[in-house]
Design a protein around this motif. Structure first.
Motif, mmCIF file in Angstrom:
data_model
loop_
_atom_site.group_PDB
_atom_site.id
_atom_site.type_symbol
_atom_site.label_atom_id
_atom_site.label_comp_id
_atom_site.label_asym_id
_atom_site.label_seq_id
_atom_site.Cartn_x
_atom_site.Cartn_y
_atom_site.Cartn_z
ATOM 1 N N LYS A 2 -3.760 -2.090 8.358
ATOM 2 C CA LYS A 2 -3.541 -2.380 6.941
ATOM 3 C C LYS A 2 -2.120 -2.862 6.676
ATOM 4 O O LYS A 2 -1.904 -3.698 5.815
ATOM 5 N N MET A 3 -1.154 -2.333 7.444
ATOM 6 C CA MET A 3 0.232 -2.768 7.270
ATOM 7 C C MET A 3 0.414 -4.231 7.668
ATOM 8 O O MET A 3 1.275 -4.923 7.150
ATOM 9 N N LEU A 4 -0.400 -4.699 8.593
ATOM 10 C CA LEU A 4 -0.279 -6.075 9.074
ATOM 11 C C LEU A 4 -1.025 -7.077 8.203
ATOM 12 O O LEU A 4 -0.832 -8.277 8.344
ATOM 13 N N GLN A 5 -1.878 -6.590 7.326
ATOM 14 C CA GLN A 5 -2.713 -7.477 6.529
ATOM 15 C C GLN A 5 -1.931 -8.557 5.790
ATOM 16 O O GLN A 5 -2.341 -9.718 5.791
#
Length: 140
Positions: A2-5
């Protein structure tokens, strides 16, 4: 994940640009290690960035093949004009340092001692090399 989204669009664009730049150069019918001889010529003078990205992909695959997929078949890695891939040498040096354990010796060639990279890269290459040959060098 989710942090990389928020960065996935950037990654997708970089991958699409690289795929367009290499224009099918890796779309062969055989994988690394299946043919008796595989030659990949990179357009380093025409586009250094794409060439270095392609070289990183190739060396990552060679490293994986060397350590995981390679069978008993002999192999030999040659990187000619090593100085042309200044931003992508880590993987090639890794294969040189560790490849012999898996039966994959390598040869990195350049026009001069300086073409082997900075002090740290040169030290790693010289330390891992079984033979060093200097021909027609002004500073043997």
């Amino acid at each position: 994940v989710k942090m990389l989204q928020p960065k996935l669009g950037d990654v997708a664009m970089r991958v699409a640009n690289l795929a367009a730049a290499i224009a099918g150069q890796l779309d062969g019918t055989r994988a690394i290690g299946e043919a008796d001889l595989t030659i990949v010529s990179l357009p380093t003078m025409a586009n250094r960035g794409d060439s270095e990205a392609l070289f990183r992909i190739l060396m990552a695959d060679v490293g994986h093949w060397t350590s995981v997929r390679k069978g008993p078949r002999p192999a030999f890695l040659v990187v000619d004009e090593f100085s042309a891939v200044t931003g992508a040498r880590e993987q090639a040096i890794d294969v040189m340092e560790r490849g012999r354990s898996f039966g994959v010796p390598s040869l990195l060639s350049g026009q001069s001692y300086a073409s082997l990279g900075d002090d740290q890269d040169r030290d790693r290459i010289i330390s891992a090399a079984a033979t060093i040959a200097l021909f027609a060098s002004n500073s043997p």
